[in-house]
Write a protein that holds these residues in place. Structure first.
Motif, PDB file in Angstrom:
ATOM      1  N   UNK A   1       0.863  -1.187   0.000  1.00 28.21           N
ATOM      2  CA  UNK A   1       0.000   0.000   0.000  1.00 28.21           C
ATOM      3  C   UNK A   1       0.897   1.234   0.000  1.00 28.21           C
ATOM      4  N   UNK A   2       0.376   2.304  -0.568  1.00 28.73           N
ATOM      5  CA  UNK A   2       1.089   3.584  -0.523  1.00 28.73           C
ATOM      6  C   UNK A   2       0.085   4.688  -0.243  1.00 28.73           C
ATOM      7  N   UNK A   3       0.559   5.750   0.364  1.00 24.69           N
ATOM      8  CA  UNK A   3      -0.261   6.935   0.603  1.00 24.69           C
ATOM      9  C   UNK A   3       0.617   8.158   0.439  1.00 24.69           C
ATOM     10  N   UNK A   4       0.049   9.189  -0.167  1.00 20.93           N
ATOM     11  CA  UNK A   4       0.824  10.399  -0.398  1.00 20.93           C
ATOM     12  C   UNK A   4      -0.116  11.596  -0.485  1.00 20.93           C
ATOM     13  N   UNK A   5       0.316  12.708   0.006  1.00 21.53           N
ATOM     14  CA  UNK A   5      -0.440  13.962  -0.105  1.00 21.53           C
ATOM     15  C   UNK A   5      -0.129  14.574  -1.464  1.00 21.53           C
ATOM     16  N   UNK A   6      -1.209  14.930  -2.197  1.00 28.32           N
ATOM     17  CA  UNK A   6      -1.052  15.459  -3.548  1.00 28.32           C
ATOM     18  C   UNK A   6      -1.391  16.949  -3.544  1.00 28.32           C
ATOM     19  N   UNK A   7      -0.409  17.799  -3.847  1.00 25.86           N
ATOM     20  CA  UNK A   7      -0.701  19.228  -3.957  1.00 25.86           C
ATOM     21  C   UNK A   7      -1.466  19.512  -5.241  1.00 25.86           C
ATOM     22  N   UNK A   8      -2.103  20.610  -5.462  1.00 29.17           N
ATOM     23  CA  UNK A   8      -2.131  21.771  -4.576  1.00 29.17           C
ATOM     24  C   UNK A   8      -3.267  21.700  -3.552  1.00 29.17           C
ATOM     25  N   UNK A   9      -4.172  20.715  -3.693  1.00 29.05           N
ATOM     26  CA  UNK A   9      -5.341  20.667  -2.812  1.00 29.05           C
ATOM     27  C   UNK A   9      -5.103  19.861  -1.542  1.00 29.05           C
ATOM     28  N   UNK A  10      -3.900  19.304  -1.388  1.00 30.49           N
ATOM     29  CA  UNK A  10      -3.572  18.462  -0.241  1.00 30.49           C
ATOM     30  C   UNK A  10      -4.526  17.286  -0.094  1.00 30.49           C
ATOM     31  N   UNK A  11      -4.892  16.708  -1.207  1.00 34.45           N
ATOM     32  CA  UNK A  11      -5.723  15.508  -1.187  1.00 34.45           C
ATOM     33  C   UNK A  11      -4.836  14.312  -0.867  1.00 34.45           C
ATOM     34  N   UNK A  12      -5.419  13.312  -0.232  1.00 31.69           N
ATOM     35  CA  UNK A  12      -4.678  12.096   0.050  1.00 31.69           C
ATOM     36  C   UNK A  12      -4.918  11.099  -1.070  1.00 31.69           C
ATOM     37  N   UNK A  13      -3.842  10.701  -1.740  1.00 33.06           N
ATOM     38  CA  UNK A  13      -3.907   9.623  -2.733  1.00 33.06           C
ATOM     39  C   UNK A  13      -3.385   8.383  -2.047  1.00 33.06           C
ATOM     40  N   UNK A  14      -4.221   7.355  -1.965  1.00 39.56           N
ATOM     41  CA  UNK A  14      -3.813   6.106  -1.344  1.00 39.56           C
ATOM     42  C   UNK A  14      -4.142   4.962  -2.302  1.00 39.56           C
ATOM     43  N   UNK A  15      -3.273   3.966  -2.316  1.00 39.40           N
ATOM     44  CA  UNK A  15      -3.445   2.871  -3.267  1.00 39.40           C
ATOM     45  C   UNK A  15      -3.032   1.554  -2.619  1.00 39.40           C
ATOM     46  N   UNK A  16      -3.621   0.471  -3.131  1.00 36.36           N
ATOM     47  CA  UNK A  16      -3.272  -0.878  -2.679  1.00 36.36           C
ATOM     48  C   UNK A  16      -3.074  -1.766  -3.890  1.00 36.36           C
ATOM     49  N   UNK A  17      -2.049  -2.607  -3.834  1.00 34.30           N
ATOM     50  CA  UNK A  17      -1.795  -3.608  -4.870  1.00 34.30           C
ATOM     51  C   UNK A  17      -2.147  -4.965  -4.281  1.00 34.30           C
ATOM     52  N   UNK A  18      -3.041  -5.686  -4.959  1.00 37.33           N
ATOM     53  CA  UNK A  18      -3.556  -6.963  -4.475  1.00 37.33           C
ATOM     54  C   UNK A  18      -3.250  -8.029  -5.511  1.00 37.33           C
TER      55      UNK A  18
END
Length: 166
Positions: free
Chosen positions: A98-115
């Motif tokens: 899994x990964x998570x990262x804050x994406x500018x400029x809106x400071x949205x959280x992008x999170x992903x999972x590989x299954x």
């Protein structure tokens, strides 16, 4: 004229936020790896779901990638399992990473999972018919699990990916 313009704008908004899917094939000429994937955008609470078949040297692996982009309620994928249910049978699928990262400029959280998707699930998808029901339960570290039905049009795309030569 204004009514036509308003109608065009409304249609653009509706279609830009609706779910859509596509199948892509990529060939790496250097390594010989072939990837065929079904990409479903804006389904349920997910930004994107990618079902992928990767073939290299006659070895084939299947995976599912789940992506969420959240502005308010952040979700962090559990790195344990995702439950995949076909009719009344539940299959636990291993979350590889899994990964998570804050994406500018809106400071949205992008999170992903590989299954990783095992051969038994691939066989069940391949031999399924329209009366079969598919569900997925996704677990999060900081939120309640989400359970949703996978529509037949997505399963049909996954079948197409499975049948593609690699």
């Amino acid at each position: 004229m204004r009514k036509t313009l308003l109608l065009v704008i409304m249609l653009m908004v509706v279609f830009s936020t609706s779910c859509w899917a596509s199948i892509e094939k990529q060939v790496d000429s250097f390594s010989g790896e072939v990837e065929v994937k079904s990409i479903t955008n804006k389904f349920n609470s997910f930004h994107m779901i990618v079902f992928s078949k990767e073939t290299k040297n006659m070895n084939t692996k299947y995976s599912l990638r789940l992506h969420k982009i959240d502005f308010n309620d952040w979700y962090f994928f559990s790195d344990d399992i995702v439950d995949f249910k076909i009719n009344d049978e539940i299959y636990p699928l291993k979350v590889v990473t899994t990964i998570s990262d804050i994406v500018p400029p809106d400071n949205a959280l992008h999170t992903a999972a590989l299954i990783r998707v095992n051969p038994e699930i691939i066989s069940r998808i391949s031999s399924s018919n329209d009366s079969d029901n598919f569900y997925m339960r996704v677990y999060f570290n900081n939120q309640s699990a989400k359970t949703f039905q996978i529509p037949q049009y997505i399963i049909s795309e996954w079948k197409t990916v499975i049948k593609q030569e690699g």
